[in-house]
Design an enzyme around this catalytic site. Structure first.
Site, mmCIF file in Angstrom:
data_model
loop_
_atom_site.group_PDB
_atom_site.id
_atom_site.type_symbol
_atom_site.label_atom_id
_atom_site.label_comp_id
_atom_site.label_asym_id
_atom_site.label_seq_id
_atom_site.Cartn_x
_atom_site.Cartn_y
_atom_site.Cartn_z
ATOM 1 N N ALA A 1 -21.471 13.355 11.139
ATOM 2 C CA ALA A 1 -21.199 14.619 11.845
ATOM 3 C C ALA A 1 -20.168 15.454 11.101
ATOM 4 C CB ALA A 1 -20.710 14.322 13.257
ATOM 5 N N LYS B 1 -9.104 6.346 5.306
ATOM 6 C CA LYS B 1 -9.812 6.100 6.562
ATOM 7 C C LYS B 1 -10.327 4.659 6.656
ATOM 8 C CE LYS B 1 -10.999 11.001 6.954
ATOM 9 N NZ LYS B 1 -11.729 11.997 7.734
ATOM 10 N N LYS C 1 -13.873 35.656 29.701
ATOM 11 C CA LYS C 1 -14.166 36.274 28.400
ATOM 12 C C LYS C 1 -12.976 37.123 27.906
ATOM 13 C CE LYS C 1 -17.467 39.133 26.001
ATOM 14 N NZ LYS C 1 -18.281 40.307 26.101
ATOM 15 N N LYS D 1 -10.293 9.828 0.862
ATOM 16 C CA LYS D 1 -10.801 9.671 2.230
ATOM 17 C C LYS D 1 -11.230 8.229 2.478
ATOM 18 C CE LYS D 1 -12.267 14.452 2.753
ATOM 19 N NZ LYS D 1 -13.322 15.422 2.728
ATOM 20 N N ASN E 1 -19.803 25.188 12.920
ATOM 21 C CA ASN E 1 -20.076 25.188 11.475
ATOM 22 C C ASN E 1 -21.590 25.133 11.259
ATOM 23 O OD1 ASN E 1 -20.925 22.295 11.221
ATOM 24 N ND2 ASN E 1 -18.816 21.957 11.909
ATOM 25 N N PHE F 1 -18.738 10.426 5.559
ATOM 26 C CA PHE F 1 -19.242 11.446 4.645
ATOM 27 C C PHE F 1 -18.050 12.255 4.131
ATOM 28 C CE2 PHE F 1 -23.877 12.247 4.471
ATOM 29 C CZ PHE F 1 -24.283 11.100 5.138
ATOM 30 N N ASP G 1 -12.076 20.235 12.459
ATOM 31 C CA ASP G 1 -10.728 19.707 12.217
ATOM 32 C C ASP G 1 -9.701 20.392 13.107
ATOM 33 O OD1 ASP G 1 -11.475 17.898 10.268
ATOM 34 O OD2 ASP G 1 -11.439 19.418 8.695
ATOM 35 N N ILE H 1 -11.793 11.115 14.092
ATOM 36 C CA ILE H 1 -12.525 9.989 14.687
ATOM 37 C C ILE H 1 -12.605 8.823 13.703
ATOM 38 C CG2 ILE H 1 -14.682 9.301 15.825
ATOM 39 C CD1 ILE H 1 -15.249 12.351 16.165
HETATM 40 N N1 CTP Z 1 -14.374 13.239 10.573
HETATM 41 C C1 CTP Z 1 -14.047 12.669 11.776
HETATM 42 N N2 CTP Z 1 -13.248 13.329 12.629
HETATM 43 C C2 CTP Z 1 -12.746 14.534 12.321
HETATM 44 C C3 CTP Z 1 -13.062 15.134 11.080
HETATM 45 C C4 CTP Z 1 -13.890 14.448 10.219
HETATM 46 O O1 CTP Z 1 -14.496 11.567 12.058
HETATM 47 N N3 CTP Z 1 -11.968 15.164 13.193
HETATM 48 C C5 CTP Z 1 -15.247 12.478 9.661
HETATM 49 C C6 CTP Z 1 -16.584 13.136 9.312
HETATM 50 O O2 CTP Z 1 -17.584 12.757 10.224
HETATM 51 C C7 CTP Z 1 -16.843 12.607 7.929
HETATM 52 C C8 CTP Z 1 -15.464 12.352 7.357
HETATM 53 O O3 CTP Z 1 -14.563 12.331 8.450
HETATM 54 O O4 CTP Z 1 -17.537 11.372 7.973
HETATM 55 C C9 CTP Z 1 -14.982 13.345 6.352
HETATM 56 O O5 CTP Z 1 -15.101 14.635 6.854
HETATM 57 P P1 CTP Z 1 -14.693 15.894 5.949
HETATM 58 O O6 CTP Z 1 -14.852 17.130 6.771
HETATM 59 O O7 CTP Z 1 -15.366 15.814 4.628
HETATM 60 O O8 CTP Z 1 -13.169 15.613 5.637
HETATM 61 P P2 CTP Z 1 -11.850 15.682 6.468
HETATM 62 O O9 CTP Z 1 -11.362 14.297 6.659
HETATM 63 O O10 CTP Z 1 -12.043 16.490 7.709
HETATM 64 O O11 CTP Z 1 -10.885 16.396 5.443
HETATM 65 P P3 CTP Z 1 -10.978 17.884 4.818
HETATM 66 O O12 CTP Z 1 -11.643 18.761 5.847
HETATM 67 O O13 CTP Z 1 -9.557 18.242 4.574
HETATM 68 O O14 CTP Z 1 -11.776 17.762 3.548
#
Ligand code: CTP
Length: 399
Positions: A274, A342, A288, A338, A208, A324, A278, A307
């Site tokens: 970070a 969380k 490859k 969230k 990303n 975040f 997902d 996490i």
């Molecule tokens: N995060 C994490 N582990 C993951 C995905 C996200 O710890 N596998 C944490 C990110 O570091 C951030 C928070 O979760 O602090 C929210 O991340 P975000 O991408 O906004 O949300 P998601 O929980 O992944 O939900 P969505 O993508 O559906 O908005």
């Protein structure tokens, strides 16, 4: 303030006479003071006064026989814990805001990368001039603390806003800074930053746009306030970090998960900035993947472990966990969910709709939401200044 090192910049304004009192207050509090003055400052206060009060040579000329050597602006700025410019004239503010380095004071400001405070002093019309307002805003956005001048009788004979804040109050701001800067002294902090790369085959990955800058600035901010910081980062091009930071480089969400889970039980504060993937390919190809003519490519993805959710479950009493939320719409509602799901103490919202916020910029526009349902919206500012806001918020919360 015993042993604290204060660089006092003095530019050429009538309020320079008040700087003598500021030096006295700092010396009485056992701080060390080194003065950098512009030539015009000596129109208002003598070198002898400043040297007698600070018990140190005053630095004024970049070149000349008065210096021990010609890179004093570097050695001095490395020495100082804080740089206070009082009085700060419209001229020095303009130079600092625009990156001009043409005398000992402006050059030293350019070389200083810790907390800077400025106490403007000038005529009220100058103070409300739009160029000056823009310059002050620029500096505030870069993390410089502006100690607003007070209203009252001005040397030019007018009444208005422009009187340099009284030395006692400037002293209190410096004192407060040192109190805050020591408040993470015995604290262990975990920060995550950057993207993760999920391997498709030996040459391709899913990633990303995260540059990692926000997380790095947060880590730097904790470290500059004496926190014991571990930074776990995905692949980024940032190389410089505060020397006090322990940096762990990872690539995938799985690696980040493993390192975070190991470090988290031993920390007091964790800020997870970070942009973790997902989803990850169900299986990475060992060689490859070749393209076949006209054939569509199907990639099967499986979810990664969250996490933050795991850490929310592991969280012990006294630990502070911040996440975040990167959103494109319904940001407050989504972030609230969230925060609860969380088990966070606080969440920092970035909305990609806001210009200058989120990925690939060095600015951010954040909103903080905590578990008391308090919502705080901040202006667009540099990621460094936004990091200071986040860390200041955490200080207040853990108190
Ligand atoms: N995060 C994490 N582990 C993951 C995905 C996200 O710890 N596998 C944490 C990110 O570091 C951030 C928070 O979760 O602090 C929210 O991340 P975000 O991408 O906004 O949300 P998601 O929980 O992944 O939900 P969505 O993508 O559906 O908005």
């Amino acid at each position: 303030m015993k042993g604290k090192k204060v660089i006092l910049g003095i530019s050429g304004g009538i309020a320079a006479y008040k700087s003598a009192i500021l030096i006295r207050l700092l010396r009485k509090a056992d701080a060390e003071v080194r003065v950098i003055a512009t030539r015009n400052a000596f129109e208002f206060i003598t070198r002898v006064t400043l040297e007698t009060l600070s018990q140190q040579k005053v630095y004024c000329e970049v070149f000349g026989n008065n210096n021990d050597y010609t890179s004093e602006h570097i050695s001095l700025t490395e020495w100082g814990d804080i740089f206070v410019v009082a009085p700060a004239t419209a001229n020095i503010i303009g130079k600092y805001a625009c990156g001009i380095a043409d005398n000992a004071l402006s050059t030293s400001l350019m070389a200083f990368d810790k907390q800077v405070m400025i106490a403007p002093a000038m005529n009220d019309k100058m103070y409300h001039n739009s160029a000056l307002r823009q310059n002050l805003q620029k500096l505030a956005n870069r993390g410089v603390k502006v100690i607003e001048p007070s209203e009252g009788f001005l040397a030019c004979g007018y009444e208005g806003q422009g009187r340099m804040e009284e030395p006692e109050n400037i002293f209190r701001h410096i004192e407060e800074f040192f109190k805050i800067s020591d408040c993470f002294k015995d604290k262990k902090v975990l920060v995550t930053a950057g993207p993760t790369y999920e391997k498709i085959d030996p040459v391709r990955y899913i990633g990303n746009h995260s540059s990692g800058l926000m997380g790095f600035e947060i880590a730097n901010e904790f470290a500059s306030r004496n926190g014991d910081v571990t930074l776990i980062t995905g692949p980024v091009s940032i190389t410089s970090t505060h020397p006090g930071i322990k940096r762990i480089d990872v690539v995938s969400a799985k690696q980040m998960y493993e390192r975070c889970i190991k470090v988290f039980p031993g920390v007091d504060i964790a800020v997870m900035a970070a942009a973790v993937a997902d989803f990850t390919p169900e299986k990475a190809a060992g060689t490859k993947i070749k393209k076949e003519k006209e054939q569509k490519m199907m990639l099967k993805l499986k979810p990664t472990k969250d996490i933050l959710t795991k850490m929310g479950k592991m969280k012990k009493k006294g630990q502070f966990l911040a996440g975040f939320a990167l959103e494109t719409d319904n940001e407050l509602e989504n972030a609230k969910k969230k925060l609860q799901q969380k088990n966070l103490n606080m969440i920092v919202i970035n909305c990609l709709k806001d210009e200058g916020a989120g990925f690939g910029t060095d600015t951010n526009k954040i909103t903080i939401l905590d578990n008391n349902q308090k919502v705080l919206r901040y202006d667009l500012k540099s990621k460094k200044a936004a990091a200071a806001d986040i860390v200041n918020y955490i200080i207040k919360s853990i108190k």
